[in-house]
Design an enzyme around this catalytic site. Sequence first.
Site, PDB file in Angstrom:
ATOM      1  N   CYS A 169     -40.125  -6.475  15.966  1.00 53.90           N
ATOM      2  CA  CYS A 169     -40.287  -6.135  17.386  1.00 53.90           C
ATOM      3  C   CYS A 169     -39.863  -7.332  18.258  1.00 53.90           C
ATOM      4  O   CYS A 169     -38.677  -7.614  18.380  1.00 53.90           O
ATOM      5  CB  CYS A 169     -41.722  -5.696  17.663  1.00 53.90           C
ATOM      6  SG  CYS A 169     -41.925  -4.804  19.225  1.00 53.90           S
ATOM      7  N   HIS A 203     -41.983  -1.355  13.736  1.00 49.87           N
ATOM      8  CA  HIS A 203     -43.019  -2.074  12.980  1.00 49.87           C
ATOM      9  C   HIS A 203     -43.116  -1.484  11.567  1.00 49.87           C
ATOM     10  O   HIS A 203     -43.918  -0.571  11.328  1.00 49.87           O
ATOM     11  CB  HIS A 203     -44.367  -1.964  13.678  1.00 49.87           C
ATOM     12  CG  HIS A 203     -44.475  -2.752  14.937  1.00 49.87           C
ATOM     13  ND1 HIS A 203     -45.035  -4.013  14.982  1.00 49.87           N
ATOM     14  CD2 HIS A 203     -44.080  -2.467  16.204  1.00 49.87           C
ATOM     15  CE1 HIS A 203     -44.995  -4.463  16.221  1.00 49.87           C
ATOM     16  NE2 HIS A 203     -44.410  -3.551  16.988  1.00 49.87           N
ATOM     17  N   GLU A 240     -44.521  -2.579   9.018  1.00 53.13           N
ATOM     18  CA  GLU A 240     -45.785  -2.870   8.343  1.00 53.13           C
ATOM     19  C   GLU A 240     -46.771  -1.714   8.416  1.00 53.13           C
ATOM     20  O   GLU A 240     -47.652  -1.579   7.549  1.00 53.13           O
ATOM     21  CB  GLU A 240     -46.425  -4.137   8.934  1.00 53.13           C
ATOM     22  CG  GLU A 240     -46.936  -4.022  10.363  1.00 53.13           C
ATOM     23  CD  GLU A 240     -45.895  -4.375  11.408  1.00 53.13           C
ATOM     24  OE1 GLU A 240     -46.285  -4.696  12.551  1.00 53.13           O
ATOM     25  OE2 GLU A 240     -44.701  -4.314  11.081  1.00 53.13           O
TER      26      GLU A 240
END
Length: 603
Positions: free
Chosen positions: A398, A525, A527
């Site tokens: 990001c 993102h 993750e």
Amino acid sequence: MKYVLVTGGVVSGLGKGVTASSIGLLLKACGLRVTAIKIDPYLNTDAGTMSPFEHGEVFVLDDGGEVDLDLGNYERFMDIKLTRDNNITTGKIYQSVINRERRGDYLGKTVQVVPHITDAIQDWIERVAHIPVDGKTGPADVCVIELGGTIGDIESMPFIQALGQFSYRVGAGNFCLVHVSLVPVLNVVGEQKTKPTQHSVRALRGQGLTPHILACRSTMVLDENARGKLSQFCLIPAENIITLYDVPNIWHIPLLLRDQKAHEAMFKVLNIHGVTKEPNLEEWTCRAESSDLLHEPVRIALVGKYTCLSDSYLSVLKALLHASVDCKKKLVVDWIPATNLESATAKENPDAYKAAWKLLKGADGVLVPGGFGDRGVQGKIIAARYARENRIPFLGICLGMQIAVIEFARSVLGVQDANSTEFDPHTKSPYIIFMPEGSKTQMGGTMRLGSRRTYFQTKECKSAKLYGCKSFIDERHRHRYEVNPELVSRLENAGLSFTGKDETGQRMEIVELPNHPYFIGAQFHPEFKSRPGKPSPLFLGFIGAACGQFDAVLQSSSIVDNSLSKGVGSDISAVNKAYKNITATKTAYRTEFIYGSCNGLHF
């Protein structure tokens, strides 16, 4: 529908979220379908406008919901996809009730906490519990509800009242209460003290809720004397008192619950008989135990703004862990406050400056995560430049991707004033700009949020190969700023490659340096969708590059993609077999690689 409520007493931070997640995983391992709800008693509508220092990271869901980080734990443990409504807040409930009052739904009535707020809470729980979250049709069998905060908090009282009423609404055989409490050990006498838990249970009973199971957090196994006291004074059967003692990693918590027959205690309370099986956590156990045996480190420098609170980057840490365990490496994260890399710190605090640079130079990989605001931006740019010039694996997420673009423009293109309009609204070289559809007046819920599609521009790039040479991927986003599309051609002509774009081709999603061992930035993102046994491809590639296993990671991604394209994807055992075949020929890479699920359960 059966409901399991998890509450906490004595102090906050006992691990209610991990306990609730572990309960969900254990029930799922017994063959039940499970969903989860988190109740946060704060007045915020959602977690989107809260500082990471206040409440840890903001977890983002597929539908764009900005929610409490515990929902990330639920998704990782139970391998489910939740919705924004699975996170209940006081703000949402009151907003809902006030909207109904303005419409005239309560016309003629005095709107009160009881019954209107409490009824709204119960209706919300019942409605959301029936939403399928596991990709199947129909409601789940069990809904695990976590009540945030600590028993006795003023703000949670309406929820406790509502949950007491709810237990009667659904019936005694459909509601089980698990109370997580602290049993401290005083160093002076070395004795486990049960009084705090006794008082916590008494307070809970005084508010209309009776615990069926007691989960005691302690540094050691609960001794029989303490168990006997708790059973006697809390009026709970001794077999329903469980110890959650300190373990090497939290992957052991579901195993503690299983070994102490917590599932059988819940089944007895919930009148579940004949439809469950013994929990199958074989692969989970293997993963938990093998993780404890990893010794060869991989050092990752995390250069960020909120490094003094690890929960600010919880999902990033989990994704790094998933990838490291997959590569059979022990993860070591070196926390570097971005400001400590800046020249100003060299003058103000030379020791902190030297320590930060020592950690950066000793890292196997550099990660710059997401964030907001201009504090530490120069330090992040310095870290990106160091990784690029010294060919150290780099992953920017990001803001981290935007930082990489700014650094490249300054250092390679020679545009010294290249910047983001977030940091300098009047910059003459806006390489990062505010998105046209964004709002500068309304902060909450106005970013580009949730699952968005990214199309690969070529299948020959590293990111596309890591994702199995797919044409497109769906990942979760949370940002207000983007790469200026008018300056993309200048960057690409200088050697920066934008390998992933949105459906319009105007919004940059993935950036790479083709001639670098691993230099990738993602606007999304990755993750948030990482799982153990199924780590995020970009994190897996990052860790693989950091420990010299990148080629093997690429090969494994290619093999799995071929297996899935042949229809093997629906058969987990076949996918596992494909990965075990990799290890037979890549023993230097890892001794065992099982990419799939623990009977569909991920942590």
